[in-house]
Scaffold this active site. Sequence first.
Site, PDB file in Angstrom:
ATOM      1  N   ASN A 119      -5.910  13.530 -10.453  1.00  0.00           N
ATOM      2  CA  ASN A 119      -6.590  14.024 -11.653  1.00  0.00           C
ATOM      3  C   ASN A 119      -6.272  15.515 -11.778  1.00  0.00           C
ATOM      4  OD1 ASN A 119      -8.736  15.583 -10.220  1.00  0.00           O
ATOM      5  ND2 ASN A 119      -9.297  13.525  -9.524  1.00  0.00           N
ATOM      6  N   GLY A 140      -9.389   5.600  -5.667  1.00  0.00           N
ATOM      7  CA  GLY A 140      -8.155   4.846  -5.902  1.00  0.00           C
ATOM      8  C   GLY A 140      -7.018   5.276  -4.997  1.00  0.00           C
ATOM      9  N   VAL A 141      -5.829   5.308  -5.563  1.00  0.00           N
ATOM     10  CA  VAL A 141      -4.657   5.643  -4.758  1.00  0.00           C
ATOM     11  C   VAL A 141      -4.715   7.112  -4.314  1.00  0.00           C
ATOM     12  CG1 VAL A 141      -3.081   6.226  -6.661  1.00  0.00           C
ATOM     13  CG2 VAL A 141      -2.173   5.207  -4.586  1.00  0.00           C
ATOM     14  N   ASP A 142      -5.323   7.950  -5.109  1.00  0.00           N
ATOM     15  CA  ASP A 142      -5.501   9.375  -4.761  1.00  0.00           C
ATOM     16  C   ASP A 142      -6.315   9.501  -3.464  1.00  0.00           C
ATOM     17  OD1 ASP A 142      -5.516  12.133  -5.016  1.00  0.00           O
ATOM     18  OD2 ASP A 142      -6.875  12.183  -6.735  1.00  0.00           O
ATOM     19  N   GLY A 155      -5.772   2.028 -13.143  1.00  0.00           N
ATOM     20  CA  GLY A 155      -7.010   1.794 -12.406  1.00  0.00           C
ATOM     21  C   GLY A 155      -8.182   2.450 -13.112  1.00  0.00           C
ATOM     22  N   TYR A 169      -8.403   4.971 -14.815  1.00  0.00           N
ATOM     23  CA  TYR A 169      -8.107   5.525 -16.146  1.00  0.00           C
ATOM     24  C   TYR A 169      -7.899   4.474 -17.224  1.00  0.00           C
ATOM     25  CZ  TYR A 169      -7.994  10.389 -14.497  1.00  0.00           C
ATOM     26  OH  TYR A 169      -8.328  11.631 -14.017  1.00  0.00           O
ATOM     27  N   ASP A 189       0.878  -1.178   0.000  1.00  0.00           N
ATOM     28  CA  ASP A 189       0.000   0.000   0.000  1.00  0.00           C
ATOM     29  C   ASP A 189       0.913   1.225   0.000  1.00  0.00           C
ATOM     30  OD1 ASP A 189      -1.573   2.196   0.738  1.00  0.00           O
ATOM     31  OD2 ASP A 189      -2.857   0.973   2.032  1.00  0.00           O
ATOM     32  N   SER A 240      -2.491   5.340 -14.042  1.00  0.00           N
ATOM     33  CA  SER A 240      -3.453   5.130 -15.145  1.00  0.00           C
ATOM     34  C   SER A 240      -3.966   3.696 -15.265  1.00  0.00           C
ATOM     35  CB  SER A 240      -2.910   5.573 -16.507  1.00  0.00           C
ATOM     36  OG  SER A 240      -2.913   6.984 -16.613  1.00  0.00           O
TER      37      SER A 240
HETATM   38  N1  AR6 Z   1      -1.314   1.612  -3.046  1.00  0.00           N
HETATM   39  C1  AR6 Z   1      -0.787   1.202  -4.224  1.00  0.00           C
HETATM   40  N2  AR6 Z   1      -1.528   1.100  -5.362  1.00  0.00           N
HETATM   41  C2  AR6 Z   1      -2.829   1.416  -5.290  1.00  0.00           C
HETATM   42  C3  AR6 Z   1      -3.454   1.875  -4.096  1.00  0.00           C
HETATM   43  C4  AR6 Z   1      -2.631   1.952  -2.938  1.00  0.00           C
HETATM   44  N3  AR6 Z   1      -3.121   2.372  -1.749  1.00  0.00           N
HETATM   45  N4  AR6 Z   1      -4.771   2.120  -4.351  1.00  0.00           N
HETATM   46  C5  AR6 Z   1      -4.966   1.835  -5.657  1.00  0.00           C
HETATM   47  N5  AR6 Z   1      -3.811   1.407  -6.224  1.00  0.00           N
HETATM   48  P1  AR6 Z   1      -6.080   4.620  -9.728  1.00  0.00           P
HETATM   49  P2  AR6 Z   1      -5.617   6.053 -12.243  1.00  0.00           P
HETATM   50  C6  AR6 Z   1      -3.538   1.015  -7.625  1.00  0.00           C
HETATM   51  O1  AR6 Z   1      -7.482   4.361 -10.111  1.00  0.00           O
HETATM   52  O2  AR6 Z   1      -5.963   4.848 -13.044  1.00  0.00           O
HETATM   53  C7  AR6 Z   1      -8.673   8.653  -8.952  1.00  0.00           C
HETATM   54  O3  AR6 Z   1     -10.015   8.818  -8.644  1.00  0.00           O
HETATM   55  C8  AR6 Z   1      -4.688   0.547  -8.466  1.00  0.00           C
HETATM   56  O4  AR6 Z   1      -4.938  -0.844  -8.244  1.00  0.00           O
HETATM   57  O5  AR6 Z   1      -5.795   5.015  -8.342  1.00  0.00           O
HETATM   58  O6  AR6 Z   1      -4.422   6.861 -12.637  1.00  0.00           O
HETATM   59  C9  AR6 Z   1      -7.983   9.968  -9.299  1.00  0.00           C
HETATM   60  O7  AR6 Z   1      -8.521  11.051  -8.555  1.00  0.00           O
HETATM   61  C10 AR6 Z   1      -4.169   0.795  -9.875  1.00  0.00           C
HETATM   62  O8  AR6 Z   1      -3.337  -0.300 -10.310  1.00  0.00           O
HETATM   63  O9  AR6 Z   1      -5.406   5.759 -10.677  1.00  0.00           O
HETATM   64  C11 AR6 Z   1      -8.247  10.101 -10.755  1.00  0.00           C
HETATM   65  O10 AR6 Z   1      -9.519  10.668 -11.006  1.00  0.00           O
HETATM   66  C12 AR6 Z   1      -3.270   2.011  -9.708  1.00  0.00           C
HETATM   67  O11 AR6 Z   1      -3.091   2.187  -8.298  1.00  0.00           O
HETATM   68  C13 AR6 Z   1      -8.219   8.679 -11.250  1.00  0.00           C
HETATM   69  O12 AR6 Z   1      -8.582   7.861 -10.145  1.00  0.00           O
HETATM   70  C14 AR6 Z   1      -3.863   3.293 -10.282  1.00  0.00           C
HETATM   71  O13 AR6 Z   1      -5.269   3.298 -10.083  1.00  0.00           O
HETATM   72  C15 AR6 Z   1      -6.845   8.275 -11.698  1.00  0.00           C
HETATM   73  O14 AR6 Z   1      -6.897   6.995 -12.257  1.00  0.00           O
END
Ligand code: AR6
Length: 175
Positions: A23, A31-33, A123, A125, A9, A121
């Site tokens: 974003n 997500g991670v954000d 997740g 995206y 994590d 990107s």
């Molecule tokens: N630690 C490590 N990886 C993670 C964690 C964590 N705590 N949480 C999720 N992931 P995403 P994106 C992984 O959706 O695709 C947000 O709403 C996840 O499994 O977080 O760039 C933003 O505000 C995936 O493999 O980011 C934007 O609106 C990776 O992190 C949008 O999502 C990225 O997933 C960005 O989308």
Amino acid sequence: MSISVEVGDLTHVEADAVVNAANSLLLGGGGVDGAIHAAAGPRLLEACRRLRTTSHREGLDVGDAVATPAFDLPAAWVIHTVGPNLHRGQDDPALLASCFARSLDVAAELDVRSVAFPAVSAGAYGWPVTDVARIAVLTCRGWLAEHPASSIENIRFVVLDERAREVFETALDAA
Ligand code: AR6
């Protein structure tokens, strides 16, 4: 200089800087954000709001990066980047490569030694993790080769599951 991948994590990682898959609004999300904002505490959102009233009034461009303090996270800095959104037709690999390269530029400006990235990107995206891993590894390797005197010694990809770890391992072996 090392590049590695691990399951974990990102909010628990003890790196000098962790990269946030944000974003363009820079005001949090899922997500991670969402996880980073929840773990860093409300001062992170305040810092992001300040960016939106100062240097980043129009938000952050896709492929660009900007840093804030990490507040309650173990890291010192959060480097926010905005990946391309495949669901919106943003399918240019150069935009995704730019996320990694610009994040490393910002990290080097901060003189940090270790940086931890999520699979930007991959997740919400919608980019396939295989593409993200290949682009991330090639870009980070290329960046380190082009900046041999930078402060950065260690780049870690932190992914949520074993499958993603294997995909990154394959990309690391292939590159
Ligand atoms: N630690 C490590 N990886 C993670 C964690 C964590 N705590 N949480 C999720 N992931 P995403 P994106 C992984 O959706 O695709 C947000 O709403 C996840 O499994 O977080 O760039 C933003 O505000 C995936 O493999 O980011 C934007 O609106 C990776 O992190 C949008 O999502 C990225 O997933 C960005 O989308």
